[in-house]
Design an enzyme around this catalytic site. Sequence first.
Site, short mmCIF file in Angstrom:
data_model
loop_
_atom_site.label_atom_id
_atom_site.label_comp_id
_atom_site.label_asym_id
_atom_site.label_seq_id
_atom_site.Cartn_x
_atom_site.Cartn_y
_atom_site.Cartn_z
N LYS A 127 0.81 -1.22 0.00
CA LYS A 127 0.00 0.00 0.00
C LYS A 127 0.84 1.27 0.00
O LYS A 127 0.37 2.33 -0.41
CB LYS A 127 -0.96 0.00 1.19
CG LYS A 127 -1.83 -1.26 1.29
CD LYS A 127 -2.62 -1.57 0.03
CE LYS A 127 -3.12 -3.00 0.01
NZ LYS A 127 -3.64 -3.43 -1.29
N GLY A 176 -8.15 -3.84 2.48
CA GLY A 176 -9.47 -4.39 2.70
C GLY A 176 -9.88 -4.40 4.15
O GLY A 176 -10.70 -5.21 4.56
N LEU A 215 -10.05 9.86 8.24
CA LEU A 215 -11.27 10.56 7.79
C LEU A 215 -12.45 9.94 8.53
O LEU A 215 -12.62 8.73 8.54
CB LEU A 215 -11.43 10.44 6.27
CG LEU A 215 -10.22 10.91 5.45
CD1 LEU A 215 -10.46 10.67 3.96
CD2 LEU A 215 -9.94 12.39 5.70
N HIS A 220 -17.36 5.49 0.43
CA HIS A 220 -16.42 4.65 -0.32
C HIS A 220 -16.84 4.71 -1.79
O HIS A 220 -17.86 4.17 -2.17
CB HIS A 220 -16.46 3.22 0.21
CG HIS A 220 -15.60 2.26 -0.56
ND1 HIS A 220 -14.71 1.40 0.04
CD2 HIS A 220 -15.48 2.03 -1.89
CE1 HIS A 220 -14.10 0.68 -0.88
NE2 HIS A 220 -14.56 1.04 -2.06
N LYS A 249 -18.94 -5.67 1.58
CA LYS A 249 -19.96 -4.86 0.91
C LYS A 249 -21.27 -5.63 0.84
O LYS A 249 -21.26 -6.85 0.67
CB LYS A 249 -19.48 -4.47 -0.49
CG LYS A 249 -18.27 -3.56 -0.46
CD LYS A 249 -17.57 -3.49 -1.79
CE LYS A 249 -16.26 -2.72 -1.65
NZ LYS A 249 -15.39 -2.93 -2.82
N ASN A 301 -7.39 -2.18 -6.39
CA ASN A 301 -7.64 -3.61 -6.52
C ASN A 301 -7.28 -4.04 -7.94
O ASN A 301 -7.77 -3.47 -8.91
CB ASN A 301 -9.11 -3.92 -6.26
CG ASN A 301 -9.51 -3.52 -4.86
OD1 ASN A 301 -8.77 -3.73 -3.91
ND2 ASN A 301 -10.66 -2.90 -4.72
N ARG A 303 -7.93 -6.78 -9.53
CA ARG A 303 -8.74 -7.93 -9.97
C ARG A 303 -10.08 -7.46 -10.52
O ARG A 303 -10.46 -6.29 -10.36
CB ARG A 303 -9.02 -8.81 -8.76
CG ARG A 303 -9.79 -8.05 -7.69
CD ARG A 303 -10.28 -8.89 -6.53
NE ARG A 303 -11.20 -8.14 -5.69
CZ ARG A 303 -10.86 -7.33 -4.71
NH1 ARG A 303 -9.58 -7.12 -4.43
NH2 ARG A 303 -11.77 -6.68 -4.01
C1 MV4 Z 1 -9.41 4.73 6.03
C2 MV4 Z 1 -10.52 5.23 6.74
C3 MV4 Z 1 -10.46 6.52 7.20
N1 MV4 Z 1 -9.35 7.26 7.00
N2 MV4 Z 1 -8.34 5.51 5.83
C4 MV4 Z 1 -11.04 0.27 5.50
C5 MV4 Z 1 -10.80 -0.68 4.38
C6 MV4 Z 1 -9.56 -0.23 3.71
N3 MV4 Z 1 -9.74 -0.36 2.30
C7 MV4 Z 1 -9.35 1.17 4.13
N4 MV4 Z 1 -10.32 1.44 5.15
C8 MV4 Z 1 -10.44 2.66 5.69
N5 MV4 Z 1 -9.39 3.48 5.52
C9 MV4 Z 1 -8.33 6.74 6.32
N6 MV4 Z 1 -7.25 7.48 6.12
C10 MV4 Z 1 -11.64 4.39 6.91
C11 MV4 Z 1 -11.60 3.10 6.39
C12 MV4 Z 1 -12.80 2.32 6.60
C13 MV4 Z 1 -13.60 1.95 5.51
C14 MV4 Z 1 -13.27 2.29 4.21
C15 MV4 Z 1 -14.06 1.91 3.15
C16 MV4 Z 1 -15.22 1.20 3.38
C17 MV4 Z 1 -15.57 0.86 4.66
C18 MV4 Z 1 -14.78 1.23 5.74
C19 MV4 Z 1 -15.16 0.88 7.03
C20 MV4 Z 1 -14.37 1.23 8.08
C21 MV4 Z 1 -13.18 1.96 7.86
#
Ligand code: MV4
Length: 461
Positions: A127, A176, A215, A220, A249, A301, A303
Amino acid sequence: MPERLEQSAAGRFDTVLIANRGEIAARIQRACRELGLKTVAICSEADRHAPYGKTADSFLCIGPSTAAKSYLNQDAILLAARLAGAGAVHPGYGFLSENAAFSDAVEKAGLTFIGPTASSIATMGDKISAKRAMIAAGVPCVPGPDTALPDDPATIEHIALEIGYPVIIKAAGGGGGRGMRVVPKADVLHEAIALTREEARKAFGSPSLYMEKFLQHPRHIEIQVICDDHGNAVWLGHRDCSMQRRHQKVVEEAPAPGIAPDIIQPVGLACVQACLQIGYRGVGTFEFLYEDGAFYFIEMNTRLQVEHPVTELTSGVDIVQAQIRAAQGHGLELNQGDVTCEGHSFECRINAEDPETFLPSAGVVTHLALPAGPGIRVDTHIHAGYKVSPYYDSLIAKLIVHAPTRAEAMTRMREALADTEVEGISTNIPFLRALFEDDAFSRGETDIHYLEQWLKLRRAA
Ligand code: MV4
């Protein structure tokens, strides 16, 4: 023998081994047939009766029910490919789809991996290197360094202060939702880093961490891209995947509601630029957090994704066919100017699980009724009499609708859910029906935390 060599030459194949199971194995097989390609289906012992086994040109059982001994067994899959005369391997999603070593092993065996190169997979799998590549291409990222956290406590404290609390610590090898921890304020910073580092070492074999601004109420949003081997790349629009529970999801939609074309346009173009800079091939998804009108890249991603159908319905592009054609070395058949977004699409993931506890529900489907009609699509491998195995992911079907407007698509989904009957096992259908009656969701006013809050309120009531 010379014929085999000809067929194995990268980019030229007439037979595809589908290294996956369930609905996506059926979906990929259909795309192959439509392109005039022969298919090889594989299965574990638990999936011997899978319907897509009967419609494939060859069907091989490659190992026991445990995924580690079948769908994750690289040698068994490569042996099956050789035995059945496959010239390419499609990994689907999950399992080996984002495994750089597998992509490499497939190519080294003289076969085509239907996906990006091992090097692209590895860059995006780390990442930190992914973030560095995005910054270089002008893709907006979450505030925070594009380098691993150092060991020196004072330097770490300085980085956090510069970003501003709350911050989030993430494992470079994670993704993820695995290997991350929120740090609300300075007094728990070092403790959070120590804990996340140990988890990362154990889970991903690398202690490398990075820090970002956390954040608090983002959505998303993701951008779908497709690229060929000739320097062409396009983005096919965006999706909103905020409706999730524990990083799984539940409902996805395209386009993301309430996002004006002129604010997403530069982000889509930056994603295309990133693809061209890294020499990306095939399909990919850029994941963003969207908060207060701004986009922040988090992960890519490499894929085909579960939710690709909502983009297929709004863009009119068959993403799986396009992915296979790109792997064959064909140039993209469309330019960015040809890409449109028409109407609105929703996807519901139908899972075999208890609607209250969410525990997986295995067993025989005794009765099945699926919806049909204009703007309704069901991607599934199940039928009445099908035995849902406890060994794998609980996804049994995807219900996808398309209509001219978001409101009409919601109505269409409500009706489609009302027409769906699955008996013999528990499913999340009752929960999906309730969700499509929710007012905030109807207005498109939800963030990544909405579903879990909604579930909490519902349980309390
Ligand atoms: C974050 C975030 C808030 N701030 N990064 C969770 C999955 C991974 N793909 C990254 N994720 C997050 N990263 C920052 N800087 C909050 C999440 C997150 C989240 C992101 C997408 C969809 C669902 C989520 C559920 C909880 C936290």
